[in-house]
Design a protein around this motif. Sequence first.
Motif, PDB file in Angstrom:
ATOM      1  N   MET A 110     -64.317   0.757  61.379  1.00 45.22           N
ATOM      2  CA  MET A 110     -64.770   2.057  60.927  1.00 45.22           C
ATOM      3  C   MET A 110     -65.028   2.926  62.150  1.00 45.22           C
ATOM      4  O   MET A 110     -65.658   2.490  63.101  1.00 45.22           O
ATOM      5  N   ARG A 111     -64.559   4.152  62.115  1.00 44.25           N
ATOM      6  CA  ARG A 111     -64.798   5.107  63.198  1.00 44.25           C
ATOM      7  C   ARG A 111     -65.759   6.174  62.685  1.00 44.25           C
ATOM      8  O   ARG A 111     -65.542   6.748  61.627  1.00 44.25           O
ATOM      9  N   VAL A 112     -66.832   6.409  63.449  1.00 42.03           N
ATOM     10  CA  VAL A 112     -67.850   7.363  63.036  1.00 42.03           C
ATOM     11  C   VAL A 112     -68.111   8.357  64.156  1.00 42.03           C
ATOM     12  O   VAL A 112     -68.243   7.976  65.324  1.00 42.03           O
ATOM     13  N   LEU A 113     -68.202   9.628  63.774  1.00 44.24           N
ATOM     14  CA  LEU A 113     -68.632  10.680  64.696  1.00 44.24           C
ATOM     15  C   LEU A 113     -70.107  10.916  64.426  1.00 44.24           C
ATOM     16  O   LEU A 113     -70.497  11.275  63.319  1.00 44.24           O
ATOM     17  N   GLY A 114     -70.936  10.704  65.435  1.00 46.44           N
ATOM     18  CA  GLY A 114     -72.364  10.978  65.337  1.00 46.44           C
ATOM     19  C   GLY A 114     -72.658  12.332  65.947  1.00 46.44           C
ATOM     20  O   GLY A 114     -72.089  12.678  66.995  1.00 46.44           O
ATOM     21  N   ILE A 115     -73.538  13.095  65.294  1.00 46.77           N
ATOM     22  CA  ILE A 115     -73.882  14.432  65.781  1.00 46.77           C
ATOM     23  C   ILE A 115     -75.393  14.579  65.832  1.00 46.77           C
ATOM     24  O   ILE A 115     -76.076  14.433  64.823  1.00 46.77           O
ATOM     25  N   ASP A 116     -75.896  14.847  67.034  1.00 41.27           N
ATOM     26  CA  ASP A 116     -77.315  15.163  67.241  1.00 41.27           C
ATOM     27  C   ASP A 116     -77.371  16.684  67.370  1.00 41.27           C
ATOM     28  O   ASP A 116     -77.153  17.229  68.449  1.00 41.27           O
ATOM     29  N   PRO A 117     -77.611  17.395  66.257  1.00 38.15           N
ATOM     30  CA  PRO A 117     -77.437  18.847  66.244  1.00 38.15           C
ATOM     31  C   PRO A 117     -78.482  19.616  67.032  1.00 38.15           C
ATOM     32  O   PRO A 117     -79.644  19.225  67.105  1.00 38.15           O
ATOM     33  N   GLY A 118     -78.050  20.701  67.629  1.00 35.64           N
ATOM     34  CA  GLY A 118     -78.918  21.611  68.356  1.00 35.64           C
ATOM     35  C   GLY A 118     -78.094  22.800  68.808  1.00 35.64           C
ATOM     36  O   GLY A 118     -76.867  22.686  68.936  1.00 35.64           O
ATOM     37  N   LEU A 125     -76.762   7.524  66.313  1.00 40.88           N
ATOM     38  CA  LEU A 125     -76.543   7.945  64.923  1.00 40.88           C
ATOM     39  C   LEU A 125     -75.256   7.334  64.364  1.00 40.88           C
ATOM     40  O   LEU A 125     -75.236   6.833  63.232  1.00 40.88           O
ATOM     41  N   ALA A 126     -74.199   7.370  65.151  1.00 43.20           N
ATOM     42  CA  ALA A 126     -72.915   6.826  64.701  1.00 43.20           C
ATOM     43  C   ALA A 126     -73.008   5.323  64.464  1.00 43.20           C
ATOM     44  O   ALA A 126     -72.515   4.814  63.453  1.00 43.20           O
ATOM     45  N   ILE A 127     -73.655   4.610  65.371  1.00 41.84           N
ATOM     46  CA  ILE A 127     -73.808   3.160  65.226  1.00 41.84           C
ATOM     47  C   ILE A 127     -74.646   2.844  63.991  1.00 41.84           C
ATOM     48  O   ILE A 127     -74.279   1.990  63.174  1.00 41.84           O
ATOM     49  N   CYS A 128     -75.760   3.531  63.839  1.00 46.57           N
ATOM     50  CA  CYS A 128     -76.634   3.332  62.684  1.00 46.57           C
ATOM     51  C   CYS A 128     -75.858   3.528  61.384  1.00 46.57           C
ATOM     52  O   CYS A 128     -75.933   2.708  60.468  1.00 46.57           O
ATOM     53  N   HIS A 129     -75.103   4.596  61.325  1.00 44.26           N
ATOM     54  CA  HIS A 129     -74.352   4.899  60.101  1.00 44.26           C
ATOM     55  C   HIS A 129     -73.348   3.786  59.789  1.00 44.26           C
ATOM     56  O   HIS A 129     -73.254   3.327  58.650  1.00 44.26           O
ATOM     57  N   ALA A 130     -72.615   3.361  60.790  1.00 47.02           N
ATOM     58  CA  ALA A 130     -71.613   2.306  60.572  1.00 47.02           C
ATOM     59  C   ALA A 130     -72.277   1.005  60.154  1.00 47.02           C
ATOM     60  O   ALA A 130     -71.796   0.325  59.236  1.00 47.02           O
ATOM     61  N   TRP A 131     -73.369   0.656  60.796  1.00 42.81           N
ATOM     62  CA  TRP A 131     -74.060  -0.585  60.450  1.00 42.81           C
ATOM     63  C   TRP A 131     -74.594  -0.524  59.023  1.00 42.81           C
ATOM     64  O   TRP A 131     -74.568  -1.502  58.302  1.00 42.81           O
ATOM     65  N   LYS A 132     -75.085   0.630  58.623  1.00 41.13           N
ATOM     66  CA  LYS A 132     -75.674   0.745  57.290  1.00 41.13           C
ATOM     67  C   LYS A 132     -74.628   0.879  56.188  1.00 41.13           C
ATOM     68  O   LYS A 132     -74.829   0.400  55.088  1.00 41.13           O
ATOM     69  N   ARG A 133     -73.532   1.561  56.480  1.00 40.54           N
ATOM     70  CA  ARG A 133     -72.616   1.925  55.408  1.00 40.54           C
ATOM     71  C   ARG A 133     -71.280   1.221  55.415  1.00 40.54           C
ATOM     72  O   ARG A 133     -70.712   0.990  54.364  1.00 40.54           O
TER      73      ARG A 133
END
Length: 192
Positions: free
Chosen positions: A1-9, A148-156
Amino acid sequence: MRVLGIDPGLTRCGVGVVDVTPDRRATLVFVDVIRTGAGEALEKRLLTIGNQIASMLDEWHPDAVAIERVFAQQNLRTVMGVAQASGVALHASAARGLDVGFHTPTEVKAALTGYGGAEKKQLATMVAKVLRLAEAPKPADASDALALAICHAWKRGASVATDRGTLTPAQQAWHAAERSAARSGAHRRLAP
């Protein structure tokens, strides 16, 4: 799974792409920080952020996008900037039909360190360890986007490995927490 994590600002928007295998092994693909000047007009800043996120989505073709969930702060101006940058990222993701997940800072810290109250430095250290990097990407916005990207992949997306020896201690703690939550949820559903 490839995830783009975004820490917005608005001033600094961290972006990071990771690939995560079914055994939850994560690999760094790309990391950067989108920067805009505080003196620029808001619409120009949002256009810059939106264009760069769109380019990354088109170049890296993630399966999903993970964005930090806006949380209440005393500084309304900061919250508004984060929300506006999040909206631009949401628009670019939706235009490409991508699933988007929102994760709180506490959730991300718990996923990677096993403790939701971990310090930023601890989180950055775990990002480097999980991605097998000599040091955490800087500034913190870049490291946070990867977390964020790692967390999302691990969870989903990534399935649980059958061989516990392939998981980091943080991943093992995450699995234990998932099993515990599942058991607790089952008990609550059975209770009158």
